[in-house]
Design a protein around this motif. Structure first.
Motif, PDB file in Angstrom:
ATOM      1  N   SER A 382      34.326  29.890  28.064  1.00 29.46           N
ATOM      2  CA  SER A 382      33.515  31.059  27.702  1.00 29.46           C
ATOM      3  C   SER A 382      32.547  30.702  26.581  1.00 29.46           C
ATOM      4  N   LEU A 383      31.287  31.112  26.717  1.00 32.83           N
ATOM      5  CA  LEU A 383      30.269  30.837  25.700  1.00 32.83           C
ATOM      6  C   LEU A 383      30.054  32.037  24.776  1.00 32.83           C
ATOM      7  N   PHE A 384      29.544  33.107  25.329  1.00 34.83           N
ATOM      8  CA  PHE A 384      29.284  34.341  24.577  1.00 34.83           C
ATOM      9  C   PHE A 384      29.249  35.456  25.618  1.00 34.83           C
ATOM     10  N   SER A 385      29.792  36.603  25.317  1.00 33.34           N
ATOM     11  CA  SER A 385      30.076  37.614  26.340  1.00 33.34           C
ATOM     12  C   SER A 385      28.879  37.946  27.222  1.00 33.34           C
ATOM     13  N   THR A 386      27.731  38.237  26.604  1.00 31.62           N
ATOM     14  CA  THR A 386      26.569  38.621  27.403  1.00 31.62           C
ATOM     15  C   THR A 386      26.003  37.433  28.178  1.00 31.62           C
ATOM     16  N   TRP A 387      26.099  36.246  27.615  1.00 32.30           N
ATOM     17  CA  TRP A 387      25.630  35.043  28.305  1.00 32.30           C
ATOM     18  C   TRP A 387      26.589  34.699  29.455  1.00 32.30           C
ATOM     19  N   ASP A 388      27.890  34.872  29.228  1.00 30.51           N
ATOM     20  CA  ASP A 388      28.860  34.704  30.313  1.00 30.51           C
ATOM     21  C   ASP A 388      28.512  35.615  31.490  1.00 30.51           C
ATOM     22  N   ASN A 389      28.283  36.882  31.174  1.00 33.47           N
ATOM     23  CA  ASN A 389      28.008  37.866  32.223  1.00 33.47           C
ATOM     24  C   ASN A 389      26.708  37.563  32.960  1.00 33.47           C
ATOM     25  N   GLN A 390      25.787  36.943  32.270  1.00 33.34           N
ATOM     26  CA  GLN A 390      24.481  36.639  32.848  1.00 33.34           C
ATOM     27  C   GLN A 390      24.533  35.410  33.760  1.00 33.34           C
ATOM     28  N   PHE A 391      25.176  34.349  33.302  1.00 32.92           N
ATOM     29  CA  PHE A 391      25.152  33.090  34.046  1.00 32.92           C
ATOM     30  C   PHE A 391      26.382  32.886  34.937  1.00 32.92           C
ATOM     31  N   TYR A 392      27.499  33.456  34.546  1.00 31.90           N
ATOM     32  CA  TYR A 392      28.731  33.355  35.337  1.00 31.90           C
ATOM     33  C   TYR A 392      29.357  34.745  35.457  1.00 31.90           C
ATOM     34  N   PRO A 393      28.744  35.641  36.203  1.00 32.09           N
ATOM     35  CA  PRO A 393      29.214  37.036  36.250  1.00 32.09           C
ATOM     36  C   PRO A 393      30.645  37.202  36.749  1.00 32.09           C
ATOM     37  N   ASP A 394      31.151  36.271  37.534  1.00 35.43           N
ATOM     38  CA  ASP A 394      32.521  36.390  38.040  1.00 35.43           C
ATOM     39  C   ASP A 394      33.569  36.072  36.982  1.00 35.43           C
ATOM     40  N   LEU A 395      33.135  35.496  35.851  1.00 36.22           N
ATOM     41  CA  LEU A 395      34.090  35.074  34.836  1.00 36.22           C
ATOM     42  C   LEU A 395      34.857  36.251  34.234  1.00 36.22           C
ATOM     43  N   SER A 396      34.225  37.438  34.208  1.00 35.89           N
ATOM     44  CA  SER A 396      34.915  38.612  33.663  1.00 35.89           C
ATOM     45  C   SER A 396      36.074  39.042  34.568  1.00 35.89           C
ATOM     46  N   LYS A 397      36.055  38.611  35.822  1.00 36.85           N
ATOM     47  CA  LYS A 397      37.139  38.940  36.760  1.00 36.85           C
ATOM     48  C   LYS A 397      38.151  37.806  36.882  1.00 36.85           C
ATOM     49  N   THR A 398      37.654  36.574  36.883  1.00 36.36           N
ATOM     50  CA  THR A 398      38.568  35.438  37.037  1.00 36.36           C
ATOM     51  C   THR A 398      39.253  35.068  35.730  1.00 36.36           C
ATOM     52  N   GLY A 399      38.607  35.378  34.603  1.00 34.76           N
ATOM     53  CA  GLY A 399      39.127  34.957  33.317  1.00 34.76           C
ATOM     54  C   GLY A 399      38.882  33.480  33.065  1.00 34.76           C
ATOM     55  N   SER A 400      39.264  33.022  31.892  1.00 33.03           N
ATOM     56  CA  SER A 400      39.031  31.639  31.479  1.00 33.03           C
ATOM     57  C   SER A 400      40.143  30.712  31.927  1.00 33.03           C
ATOM     58  N   TYR A 401      39.808  29.442  31.905  1.00 25.77           N
ATOM     59  CA  TYR A 401      40.830  28.407  31.972  1.00 25.77           C
ATOM     60  C   TYR A 401      40.943  27.739  30.611  1.00 25.77           C
ATOM     61  N   LEU A 402      42.075  27.120  30.362  1.00 29.44           N
ATOM     62  CA  LEU A 402      42.261  26.166  29.263  1.00 29.44           C
ATOM     63  C   LEU A 402      42.850  24.925  29.896  1.00 29.44           C
ATOM     64  N   LEU A 403      42.110  23.831  29.828  1.00 27.78           N
ATOM     65  CA  LEU A 403      42.514  22.576  30.449  1.00 27.78           C
ATOM     66  C   LEU A 403      42.786  21.514  29.403  1.00 27.78           C
ATOM     67  N   GLN A 404      43.597  20.535  29.802  1.00 23.58           N
ATOM     68  CA  GLN A 404      43.776  19.335  28.988  1.00 23.58           C
ATOM     69  C   GLN A 404      43.224  18.151  29.763  1.00 23.58           C
ATOM     70  N   ILE A 405      42.393  17.365  29.104  1.00 25.01           N
ATOM     71  CA  ILE A 405      41.805  16.169  29.699  1.00 25.01           C
ATOM     72  C   ILE A 405      42.332  14.954  28.947  1.00 25.01           C
ATOM     73  N   ASP A 406      42.926  14.028  29.683  1.00 26.35           N
ATOM     74  CA  ASP A 406      43.451  12.808  29.075  1.00 26.35           C
ATOM     75  C   ASP A 406      42.312  11.810  28.877  1.00 26.35           C
ATOM     76  N   CYS A 407      42.236  11.253  27.661  1.00 28.78           N
ATOM     77  CA  CYS A 407      41.138  10.363  27.295  1.00 28.78           C
ATOM     78  C   CYS A 407      41.640   8.932  27.137  1.00 28.78           C
ATOM     79  N   ASP A 408      40.958   8.009  27.771  1.00 28.98           N
ATOM     80  CA  ASP A 408      41.231   6.593  27.582  1.00 28.98           C
ATOM     81  C   ASP A 408      40.540   6.160  26.290  1.00 28.98           C
TER      82      ASP A 408
END
Length: 450
Positions: A382-408
């Motif tokens: 998520s970036l900012f609420s109004t920007w989320d709604n503008q560029f990724y409108p489905d995000l308000s329904k799907t919600g966020s993810y939190l991922l872990q990325i393993d780094c070499d």
């Protein structure tokens, strides 16, 4: 056993790298802008691989108001206070970007934080004529400094708010700042008597969402400011021009002797490197991410670099391309010539999204946090609420993810940990959106050494 929250910091970046792996991670989660009338909250996530609740939210602390837009947050003490037994990294300072309210959260019990104090926006505006709090950094003198992006009416340029050790308003930090048209992020490097700050725009401009006309009208920033840390005044401003539109997160090297640092220019989708030479600050563009033609867009889509960080050993630079959908890892052993060594896709508009645990990754990678040893990179979208709604409108329904990325950390390289996925679309009060993250023991985006 001594609790993590009671340790103010580490003696050096090298000591931080060798610390015990983090077991919990805090992230703010938002209902602001989703259509759900619930308060934003602080989520405590179990990141201990040996725990039965690994990759789960184990505690939620809702704020007492609705519509705060919790955004960036920080600590009352960090490694700048190392060696001072009277200080502890116990209290989180969590501002509401939209409400201008500031919450102080007590983490005496790290797994179950509690609300300690609320600083109301009316008091902040009356005493400082500031609003829209953003970056939080603790200072070695026990004060806490917060960049403020607007005045009491939401106009630029804003300024810098100081809180004392009791979380009372101590006033404004800056003395002379006439060159500053806008404000955003900041980082200080005391051994060189310098602070660097960047520019976004006025709250009145970015609150409603992104309008390309605001760019042509000059309503977004493109400058870096170098400050005399002791005198609290700008000593040099560098205009990045049209190639450096909306410079956001600024990161100095962690080693306190270094003068090198980096900033990501979001709209121009490039990274700039600064360093000191002959008593002047030099700024040079070192990374470009080309825009891409996407069906339905009037202009080529910029990658939109929205967050960057530097590993604690100052070897790797990471940044997120929120619209393109990838996270990049660069070897910056030679700060003048970064080398791309890792890339992973986590959503975006280019059709390269993938699934984790059967969930297609919505939105694009945004906020980043790296473990102290540099091996685990966490990301939310998520970036900012109004920007989320503008560029990724489905995000308000799907919600966020939190991922872990393993780094070499030896050769470079990124890989999503398939065993870790926090789905904010399945929260008890409905889908929420996660933003910035912090560790109880300190992290790569907040700790500063003096």
């Amino acid at each position: 056993m001594t609790q993590t929250c009671c340790r103010p910091g580490y003696a050096s970046p090298e000591a931080a790298i060798k610390a015990e792996p983090e077991k919990i991670l805090y992230t703010v989660a938002l209902y602001t802008g989703t259509g759900i009338e619930e308060p934003d909250y602080l989520a405590t996530v179990d990141v201990d691989r040996n725990s039965p609740t690994y990759s789960q939210i184990i505690h939620r602390l809702p704020m007492p108001y609705i519509g705060d837009e919790l955004h960036h947050f920080g600590w009352n003490a960090c490694s700048s206070c190392h060696g001072d037994a009277s200080k502890s990294r116990r209290f989180m300072v969590i501002p509401g970007q939209r409400s201008s309210r500031i919450y102080i959260v007590d983490t005496a019990d790290p797994k179950a934080p509690k609300l300690h104090k609320v600083i109301e926006p009316e008091e902040i505006k009356a005493k400082t004529n500031l609003s829209a709090p953003h970056t939080v950094h603790c200072l070695a003198d026990s004060n806490i400094m917060i960049s403020m992006l607007g005045d009491s009416e939401g106009n630029a340029p804003g300024g810098f708010l100081l809180l004392d050790k009791n979380f009372d308003i101590a006033g404004r930090w800056e003395n002379k700042a006439k060159e500053m048209r806008f404000n955003y992020d900041f980082w200080y490097q005391p051994r060189h008597n310098v602070m660097v700050s960047s520019e976004w725009g006025a709250p009145k401009t970015y609150y409603p969402g992104f309008n390309l006309k605001d760019v042509t009208d000059g309503n977004y920033g493109h400058q870096l400011h170098f400050w005399d840390w002791l005198q609290h005044e700008i000593i040099q401003s560098v205009d990045l021009g049209e190639e450096g539109l909306i410079p956001l997160e600024v990161r100095f090297h962690h080693h306190p002797d270094s003068t090198h640092g980096f900033v990501g220019a979001a709209l121009s989708s490039n990274v700039w490197h600064w360093y000191k030479k002959n008593d002047n600050w030099q700024v040079e563009k070192v990374i470009d991410v080309p825009s891409v033609e996407v069906s339905g867009w009037e202009i080529p889509v910029p990658s939109l670099i929205t967050d960057i960080l530097i590993s604690m050993d100052d070897r790797y630079l990471y940044f997120s391309n929120w619209l393109h959908g990838d996270i990049r890892q660069y070897d910056i052993s030679d700060s003048f010539h970064p080398q791309l060594v890792g890339q992973i896709w986590c959503g975006g508009l280019l059709g390269k999204s993938r699934e984790v645990q059967g969930n297609k990754l919505a939105g694009g990678p945004q906020m980043l946090q790296l473990s102290l040893d540099g091996k685990r990179l966490y990301v939310t979208n998520s970036l900012f609420s109004t920007w989320d709604n503008q560029f990724y409108p489905d995000l308000s329904k799907t919600g966020s993810y939190l991922l872990q990325i393993d780094c070499d950390t030896e050769n470079g390289g990124l890989k999503i940990n398939e065993n870790f996925h926090v789905d904010f679309g399945k929260e008890p009060n409905g889908a929420s959106r996660a933003h910035e993250m912090r560790y109880p023991g300190g992290d790569c985006t907040s700790d500063i050494w003096v």
